[in-house]
Design an enzyme around this catalytic site. Sequence first.
Site, mmCIF file in Angstrom:
data_model
loop_
_atom_site.group_PDB
_atom_site.id
_atom_site.type_symbol
_atom_site.label_atom_id
_atom_site.label_comp_id
_atom_site.label_asym_id
_atom_site.label_seq_id
_atom_site.Cartn_x
_atom_site.Cartn_y
_atom_site.Cartn_z
ATOM 1 N N LYS A 70 46.504 39.022 42.020
ATOM 2 C CA LYS A 70 46.881 37.622 42.230
ATOM 3 C C LYS A 70 47.795 37.123 41.122
ATOM 4 C CE LYS A 70 44.310 36.617 45.932
ATOM 5 N NZ LYS A 70 43.225 35.710 46.193
ATOM 6 N N ARG B 231 37.094 42.188 46.274
ATOM 7 C CA ARG B 231 38.142 42.646 47.177
ATOM 8 C C ARG B 231 39.286 43.114 46.305
ATOM 9 N NH1 ARG B 231 42.841 41.692 48.366
ATOM 10 N NH2 ARG B 231 42.945 39.679 47.347
#
Length: 181
Positions: A81, A116
């Site tokens: 991210k 994840r």
Amino acid sequence: MQGTPQTMQLNPSYADVVREVGGFFRERLQRLIACGVSRDQVVFDVGIGFGKTLEHNLQLLAALGSFTKLQRPLLLGASRKSFLTRALGDLAPSDRDWGTAAAVAASILEGAHIVRVHAVGPMVQVARVADEILRARSRLWCAMSTSSFDNEKSASGSRSSLRCVISSSVLPWRPASSMRR
């Protein structure tokens, strides 16, 4: 998430992101239970990267352990991210795996049950090491508690008995079919 997928990153604003996300979790859990959904079917995801600033994401990671009080598994999706660029610099997403590893380890140590990730093989190793650290922490806390209680006497003069309680904030809940094993 604030707004819609199209607008969520325009101006995310929270007075206290940790408190507000926790309140959202409590409210939604109550609503789900009222609709007949079992608590055992609920997993919480703090939504890293969805309607939050870089600072919001870091605050949620730093306070992840506070959500274990809700006694539901926590999922974290921090893999590659953009918030990782605050520490790593302007790297392409595919070059953020080391930053992801740090976020995965920190999140597991703070109570995440499910992560994840993109680079599954290396992150399995990270998760296994973090799990071992949690086990060692649990053993250490129990040993320290035993040591301090063994040296104390109760009011009746007998030794105190120790009950070592492992809470979800110490050793995370794991489903029997955990894919990390």
